[in-house]
Design an enzyme around this catalytic site. Structure first.
Site, PDB file in Angstrom:
ATOM      1  N   HIS A   1       0.813  -1.208   0.000  1.00 10.53           N
ATOM      2  CA  HIS A   1       0.000   0.000   0.000  1.00 10.53           C
ATOM      3  C   HIS A   1       0.852   1.265   0.000  1.00 10.53           C
ATOM      4  O   HIS A   1       0.582   2.223  -0.738  1.00 10.53           O
ATOM      5  CB  HIS A   1      -0.931  -0.015   1.223  1.00 10.53           C
ATOM      6  CG  HIS A   1      -2.162   0.804   1.055  1.00 10.53           C
ATOM      7  ND1 HIS A   1      -2.981   0.695  -0.035  1.00 10.53           N
ATOM      8  CD2 HIS A   1      -2.712   1.773   1.838  1.00 10.53           C
ATOM      9  CE1 HIS A   1      -3.989   1.543   0.091  1.00 10.53           C
ATOM     10  NE2 HIS A   1      -3.836   2.211   1.211  1.00 10.53           N
TER      11      HIS A   1
ATOM     12  N   ARG B   1      -9.292   5.678  -2.160  1.00 10.03           N
ATOM     13  CA  ARG B   1      -9.100   4.673  -1.115  1.00 10.03           C
ATOM     14  C   ARG B   1      -9.509   5.282   0.227  1.00 10.03           C
ATOM     15  O   ARG B   1      -8.778   6.104   0.782  1.00 10.03           O
ATOM     16  CB  ARG B   1      -7.642   4.222  -1.086  1.00 10.03           C
ATOM     17  CG  ARG B   1      -7.137   3.674  -2.415  1.00 10.03           C
ATOM     18  CD  ARG B   1      -5.670   3.265  -2.289  1.00 10.03           C
ATOM     19  NE  ARG B   1      -5.142   2.708  -3.527  1.00 10.03           N
ATOM     20  CZ  ARG B   1      -4.477   3.406  -4.443  1.00 10.03           C
ATOM     21  NH1 ARG B   1      -4.273   4.699  -4.256  1.00 10.03           N
ATOM     22  NH2 ARG B   1      -4.038   2.825  -5.537  1.00 10.03           N
TER      23      ARG B   1
ATOM     24  N   ARG C   1     -14.195   3.948  -3.065  1.00 12.58           N
ATOM     25  CA  ARG C   1     -14.156   2.537  -2.679  1.00 12.58           C
ATOM     26  C   ARG C   1     -14.464   2.417  -1.197  1.00 12.58           C
ATOM     27  O   ARG C   1     -13.819   3.060  -0.369  1.00 12.58           O
ATOM     28  CB  ARG C   1     -12.775   1.930  -2.977  1.00 12.58           C
ATOM     29  CG  ARG C   1     -12.714   0.424  -2.700  1.00 12.58           C
ATOM     30  CD  ARG C   1     -11.367  -0.162  -3.074  1.00 12.58           C
ATOM     31  NE  ARG C   1     -10.298   0.307  -2.205  1.00 12.58           N
ATOM     32  CZ  ARG C   1      -9.007   0.045  -2.404  1.00 12.58           C
ATOM     33  NH1 ARG C   1      -8.636  -0.662  -3.454  1.00 12.58           N
ATOM     34  NH2 ARG C   1      -8.098   0.504  -1.568  1.00 12.58           N
TER      35      ARG C   1
ATOM     36  N   GLU D   1     -11.424  -8.663  -8.279  1.00 15.90           N
ATOM     37  CA  GLU D   1     -10.108  -8.869  -7.666  1.00 15.90           C
ATOM     38  C   GLU D   1      -9.818 -10.326  -7.324  1.00 15.90           C
ATOM     39  O   GLU D   1      -8.667 -10.649  -6.992  1.00 15.90           O
ATOM     40  CB  GLU D   1      -9.992  -8.039  -6.385  1.00 15.90           C
ATOM     41  CG  GLU D   1     -10.109  -6.541  -6.600  1.00 15.90           C
ATOM     42  CD  GLU D   1     -10.075  -5.786  -5.288  1.00 15.90           C
ATOM     43  OE1 GLU D   1      -9.011  -5.257  -4.947  1.00 15.90           O
ATOM     44  OE2 GLU D   1     -11.121  -5.725  -4.612  1.00 15.90           O
TER      45      GLU D   1
ATOM     46  N   ASN E   1      -3.847  -5.573  -9.120  1.00 18.95           N
ATOM     47  CA  ASN E   1      -2.877  -5.926  -8.071  1.00 18.95           C
ATOM     48  C   ASN E   1      -3.313  -7.199  -7.355  1.00 18.95           C
ATOM     49  O   ASN E   1      -2.576  -8.183  -7.289  1.00 18.95           O
ATOM     50  CB  ASN E   1      -2.748  -4.790  -7.053  1.00 18.95           C
ATOM     51  CG  ASN E   1      -2.365  -3.481  -7.697  1.00 18.95           C
ATOM     52  OD1 ASN E   1      -1.932  -3.449  -8.843  1.00 18.95           O
ATOM     53  ND2 ASN E   1      -2.528  -2.396  -6.969  1.00 18.95           N
ATOM     54  N   ASP E   2      -4.517  -7.167  -6.799  1.00 21.21           N
ATOM     55  CA  ASP E   2      -5.010  -8.343  -6.078  1.00 21.21           C
ATOM     56  C   ASP E   2      -5.397  -9.469  -7.022  1.00 21.21           C
ATOM     57  O   ASP E   2      -5.202 -10.641  -6.698  1.00 21.21           O
ATOM     58  CB  ASP E   2      -6.200  -7.960  -5.202  1.00 21.21           C
ATOM     59  CG  ASP E   2      -5.778  -7.483  -3.819  1.00 21.21           C
ATOM     60  OD1 ASP E   2      -4.736  -7.962  -3.322  1.00 21.21           O
ATOM     61  OD2 ASP E   2      -6.467  -6.639  -3.237  1.00 21.21           O
TER      62      ASP E   2
ATOM     63  N   ARG F   1       1.659 -10.781  -2.544  1.00 19.58           N
ATOM     64  CA  ARG F   1       2.408  -9.630  -3.057  1.00 19.58           C
ATOM     65  C   ARG F   1       3.202  -8.925  -1.966  1.00 19.58           C
ATOM     66  O   ARG F   1       4.080  -8.111  -2.264  1.00 19.58           O
ATOM     67  CB  ARG F   1       1.462  -8.640  -3.732  1.00 19.58           C
ATOM     68  CG  ARG F   1       0.392  -8.060  -2.826  1.00 19.58           C
ATOM     69  CD  ARG F   1      -0.469  -7.077  -3.600  1.00 19.58           C
ATOM     70  NE  ARG F   1      -1.473  -6.437  -2.773  1.00 19.58           N
ATOM     71  CZ  ARG F   1      -2.113  -5.337  -3.103  1.00 19.58           C
ATOM     72  NH1 ARG F   1      -1.842  -4.739  -4.223  1.00 19.58           N
ATOM     73  NH2 ARG F   1      -3.015  -4.818  -2.304  1.00 19.58           N
TER      74      ARG F   1
ATOM     75  N   CYS G   1      -8.189  -0.199 -12.431  1.00 15.98           N
ATOM     76  CA  CYS G   1      -7.643   0.784 -11.492  1.00 15.98           C
ATOM     77  C   CYS G   1      -6.389   0.273 -10.804  1.00 15.98           C
ATOM     78  O   CYS G   1      -5.844   0.941  -9.921  1.00 15.98           O
ATOM     79  CB  CYS G   1      -8.683   1.174 -10.446  1.00 15.98           C
ATOM     80  SG  CYS G   1      -9.252  -0.194  -9.419  1.00 15.98           S
TER      81      CYS G   1
END
Length: 775
Positions: free
Chosen positions: A373, A480, A516, A614, A637-638, A648, A685
Site C-alpha cells: 500500500h 481509497r 471505494r 479482484e 494488483n489483487d 504480493r 484501477c
C-alpha cells in the site's frame, strides 16, 4: 561403528545453531569469520577450513579467513574465475565433494599456501539472493569422502554466511581485511518500487516495540537520555510488580517465579550501568538500550544450560518493553530533514502520511513489495521507492546520505561526486520530459483514429486530490477510503467521514469520484481493530469484513451519501466481492442507508454502484455480477496475486508476481467479454494501468477506461494519443497467444519503439550505470 557415526552426525547438526548464534553475536565481520572457520573445522574434524570472498571486478576469489593454515596466507591465496576447485565451486554454484583431489587441481593451492598437499575436499558456494559471494571450504590431509551430514552442515553455514557478508558490505566492515570492488561496498540490490531517483538523508522509522530495528543516533543531551532511560526502566519495574500481585491468585508459585526473575534482571545494576556507559559514549537512549540488551541476550544464548539459554528470549522481551516506555518519553514528531529518505523494515501508509510532503524525497523499505500500500501511494505522489532490501543494517543508514534508485531497485550509500552528477543529469532529463508532457494536459485522451480512452486518477491521501485537476484527469477513478481510518486511533464518526468525503467530492466536482468502501485487513490493518490470522490475505478483509460489521459499513455509506447531496458526482465501488451473494448483501445495505437518510429528511440520491474484480471467483461470475451493478473495475494488483497464488507482500516471492502472466491477460479478456454481454463498462484501477505499455495492451483488450496514479497520467495519455486503436486490438490478440510473460513484455517494448515512445520504456527516470560509489 555405523551407529556411532550417525550419532556424531546428529551431534554436528545439533551444534549448527550454536555456531550460527555465535556468528550473529560477533562484534564484527572478522570475528564472525574466525568463529566460523574454527568451529567448522572442529565440528567436521577437518584439517583445514577456509573462506574465500569473490571480487567481481577483479574476477578472483581471495582467501579471507582460515583455520589450520598459517595466518600469513590470508589474502595471498587466490584463484581467478573458473580456476582451480574454488573457481569450479563458484561457477557451478553447488557443492563439490572429492575424496582425493587430482594433482592438476591441487598444484596452485599447494604453491600459494606452501602447506603441502591435501586430498579430501568439500567446498560450498556462499550465495545471497542468487549471487555467489564466495566459497566455504574444508580440506583433509588424507583421502576422505565427506558424508551427507557434512555437506548439509557446510552448505547451511555457507548460506548463513551469505547474509552476513551482504550485511558487512553495507556497513563497510569488509574494508578492514578485504577489498572487494567498491560498487559492492556501497550498492544494495532490491526491487524497484516507485520509479525515479532521489538522494537525501536517511531517516529510520522503527516500531515502538522492536528493539533490534533501533538505529544508532548521536545523543544531543546525554543527561536527558539517561533520565529517560531510568524512567522507562522504573515504569517496567512497576508494571511487573503490579502484574505479579494481580496474578498471585491464579498462578502457582512456580509460575510467579518468572516475574520474580524478570524483576531480578531489571534490578540488576549491570543492565542500567552498561546502557548509561553507552549513552556517555555518545549514543542516544534507545540505541544504548539496544546494544546492552543485544550483549546480554547473546551471553545467555551461548550458555550450556538449556534453561539459561531460554532466558535470552526473556531479556529481549524486557528490552522491547523498556523501549515502548522509552518511546513514550521521546518526541512523537520527527525533526524531518528537508530531503528525507524514509527508511524502515516494513513502512506503512501512516509512516508516509506523517512526513510533510515537501520534505520526503524517497522511500526504502527492507520488506514489502511493489504492490504494498505505501509503495502504491509513493507512485501516486511521484516519490521514488525501493523495496525488498534484505540484510540491511538500518542503524548504519540513519542520518547518512543515501540514494534510492526506484527505476532499477537499487540503493547507493555515501554517493560519490560522479554519482551525484549522474543523478542530477537523469532528473534534469525527467523534468524536461514532464514539461513537454504538460502541453497534453487539456487535450483529450484519444487514439489517432478517434477512440476516446478516459483517464482517471487513483487517490489515497487527501493532498493527492489537488493533483487530479493539474494532471488533466477525468476524475477520481479510485478513492481509497481506508487511510482516514488508519490515521486515527478509533473508527471515525459519521460526521468526520462526511467532512472528508465532501472535501474530496467538492474538489473535483462535477468530475466523478469512485469512492471505494472500506478495504482494510490483509496488508492494511487498522491499529484499533487487531485481527490475528495465519493467512490475512485470504482472511477477514474487504467487503467480507464490512458485511460482518454492518454498523461500520452503514456509517460509511450514510456519510458518503450525505456528502454527495447537491453535488451528485459520487460513485460507490465495492472491494473484494467474491460472488453474487456478497454483492446482493452489500447492495441491500446501500439501499438501507439511502432509505434511512430519506426518512431523516436528507435529500440524498442513490449513486451509481460498481464492484471490483479482484478474485478469481468474480472473474467466472463477471456476467452475473455485471447485471446487478452499473460498472466493473478490475483491481489487477489483487487479481494477479490471487490468480497466481503469490502473496504480493512476501519478499520471497513477490518478484514472481507479474500482471503480464498469460493467465492474468486471459482473465481480463474474459471479464471484458462478460461485461460486454450486459452492456456495462469496465475499467482498470490497478497499478498495471499506470504503466504506459501495459495501458496500451489493456485498451487493446477492450478496457473502456483507466485509473492511474497522478504521476503516470501524462505518460499514459501520450502513449494513448500516439497509437491507433485497431493496432492495439491486434497487439492484444497477439499477446493472448504468448505463453510467457517475458514474451509479452518484449512485444510491448517493440510496440513502444515503433510508436516513437522509447522514452517511456523506463518511466519516469533512467538508469544509474557505471558508477563506482566512494567508500
Amino acid at each position: 561403528m555405523k551407529k556411532q557415526t550417525k550419532g556424531n552426525d546428529r551431534s554436528k547438526l545439533a551444534s549448527l545453531s550454536r555456531v550460527i548464534q555465535q556468528m550473529d553475536g560477533a562484534p564484527d565481520m572478522e570475528t564472525a569469520l574466525r568463529i566460523l572457520v574454527e568451529r567448522t573445522r572442529e565440528l567436521m574434524s577437518a584439517d583445514v577450513c577456509s573462506v574465500y570472498f569473490t571480487e567481481q571486478e577483479k574476477r578472483r576469489h581471495v582467501m579471507v579467513a582460515t583455520s589450520g593454515l598459517a595466518p600469513s596466507v590470508i589474502g595471498k591465496v587466490q584463484f581467478g574465475f573458473g580456476k582451480g576447485l574454488i573457481g569450479r565451486v563458484a561457477e557451478s554454484a553447488k557443492p563439490i565433494n572429492l575424496d582425493s583431489v587430482p594433482t592438476s587441481l591441487n598444484q596452485d593451492f599447494v604453491a600459494q599456501s606452501d602447506a603441502g598437499r591435501y586430498q579430501g575436499f568439500l567446498g560450498a558456494p556462499i550465495t545471497h539472493r542468487s549471487r555467489v559471494l564466495g566459497v566455504l571450504v574444508v580440506r583433509q590431509r588424507v583421502a576422505r569422502r565427506f558424508n551427507d551430514a557434512d555437506i548439509a552442515l557446510l552448505t547451511t553455514l555457507a548460506a548463513q554466511l551469505g547474509g552476513t557478508i551482504a550485511y558487512a558490505r553495507v556497513s563497510g566492515e569488509l574494508c578492514s581485511f578485504c577489498a572487494p570492488d567498491e560498487i559492492e561496498l556501497n550498492q544494495l540490490d532490491g526491487v524497484a518500487g516507485a520509479p525515479g531517483i532521489a538522494s537525501g538523508v536517511g531517516l529510520v522509522i522503527f516500531p515502538a516495540s522492536d528493539l533490534y530495528t533501533v538505529p544508532h543516533r548521536r545523543a544531543q543531551d546525554p543527561d536527558l537520555e539517561e533520565r529517560n532511560l531510568r524512567a522507562a526502566i522504573a515504569h517496567v519495574q512497576d508494571e511487573l510488580s503490579r502484574l505479579g500481585e494481580d496474578l498471585a491468585g491464579p498462578l502457582s508459585p512456580a509460575d510467579r517465579a518468572l516475574f520474580d526473575a524478570y524483576a531480578l534482571m531489571l534490578n540488576s545494576p549491570e543492565i542500567l550501568d552498561t546502557a548509561v556507559q553507552h549513552i556517555r559514549r555518545g549514543n542516544w537512549a534507545p540505541g544504548a538500550l539496544r546494544k546492552t540488551i543485544e550483549a546480554y541476550s547473546q551471553a545467555f544464548s551461548e550458555m550450556d544450560d538449556p534453561y539459561l539459554r531460554e532466558r535470552s528470549a526473556d531479556i529481549r522481551d524486557l528490552g522491547n518493553r523498556i523501549l515502548v516506555h522509552l518511546q513514550g518519553t521521546l518526541l512523537t514528531k520527527h525533526d524531518y530533514p528537508a530531503n528525507t529518505i524514509l527508511i524502515g523494515r516494513q513502512l506503512g501508509a501512516i509512516d508516509l502520511g506523517l512526513v510533510p510532503r515537501e520534505r520526503v524525497r524517497g522511500i526504502i523499505s527492507t520488506e514489502g513489495s511493489p504492490l504494498s500500500h505505501v509503495i502504491i501511494l509513493a507512485r501516486a505522489l511521484g516519490i521514488p521507492a525501493v523495496v525488498g532490501i534484505e540484510q540491511v543494517p538500518l542503524e548504519h543508514l540513519d542520518g547518512q546520505e543515501v540514494v534510492a534508485d526506484g527505476n532499477q531497485g537499487r540503493v547507493y550509500l555515501r554517493p560519490s561526486p560522479r554519482l551525484r552528477a549522474e543523478i542530477e543529469r537523469i532528473n534534469r532529463e525527467e523534468r524536461t520530459l514532464e514539461q513537454e508532457l504538460e502541453r497534453l494536459q487539456d487535450l483529450p485522451s484519444r487514439t489517432q483514429d478517434g477512440v476516446n480512452v478516459p483517464l482517471y486518477t487513483n487517490v489515497g491521501l487527501i493532498e493527492e486530490v489537488a493533483l487530479v485537476a493539474s494532471s488533466g484527469s477525468g476524475g477520481i477513478g479510485l478513492f481509497r477510503t481506508e487511510l482516514p481510518f488508519m490515521l486515527l486511533d478509533r473508527f471515525p464518526s459519521e460526521q468526520e467521514q462526511v467532512k472528508i468525503y465532501r472535501q474530496v467530492l467538492e474538489a473535483v466536482a462535477p468530475l466523478p469520484v469512485n469512492l471505494r468502501t472500506l478495504d482494510v485487513g490483509g496488508d492494511k490493518p487498522l491499529p484499533y481493530l487487531p485481527i490475528a490470522e495465519s493467512n490475512p490475505m485470504l482472511g477477514w478483509r474487504g467487503i467480507r469484513l464490512m458485511l460482518d460489521r454492518p454498523e461500520i459499513f452503514l456509517t460509511q455509506l450514510r456519510a458518503a451519501l450525505r456528502a454527495n447531496v447537491g453535488l451528485e458526482n459520487l460513485r460507490l465501488l465495492l472491494p473484494m466481492v467474491n460472488g453474487v451473494t456478497e454483492l446482493e448483501q452489500a447492495l441491500d445495505l446501500i439501499a438501507r442507508a439511502h432509505r434511512q437518510l430519506l426518512e431523516e429528511g436528507i435529500a440524498s440520491s442513490r449513486p451509481p454502484t460498481g464492484l471490483m474484480i479482484e478474485v478469481p471467483s468474480a472473474v467466472y461470475q463477471a456476467e452475473e455480477l455485471a447485471r446487478r451493478v452499473d460498472f466493473l473495475s478490475i483491481g489487477t494488483n489483487d487479481l494477479s496475486q490471487y490468480l497466481l497464488a503469490i502473496d504480493r507482500g512476501n519478499p520471497q516471492v513477490s518478484n514472481r508476481l507479474d500482471p503480464l502472466h498469460p493467465a492474468v491477460l486471459r482473465a481480463l479478456r474474459q471479464v471484458v467479454e462478460a461485461a460486454g454481454r450486459t452492456g456495462k463498462p469496465v475499467s482498470v484501477c490497478g497499478e498495471m494501468a499506470s504503466n504506459p505499455a501495459c495501458a496500451l495492451l489493456l485498451v487493446g483488450l477492450g478496457i473502456d477506461s483507466l485509473s492511474v496514479n497522478a504521476a503516470a497520467l501524462p505518460r499514459v495519455k501520450w502513449a494513448v494519443r500516439s497509437v491507433d486503436s485497431q493496432h492495439l486490438k491486434s497487439l492484444a490478440t497477439e499477446a493472448l497467444k504468448l505463453e510467457k510473460p517475458e514474451f509479452v513484455r518484449q512485444l510491448l517494448d517493440t510496440t513502444l519503439e515503433v510508436a516513437g515512445l522509447e522514452r517511456l520504456r523506463r518511466q519516469p527516470g533512467s538508469t544509474i550505470a557505471g558508477d563506482k560509489a566512494s567508500t
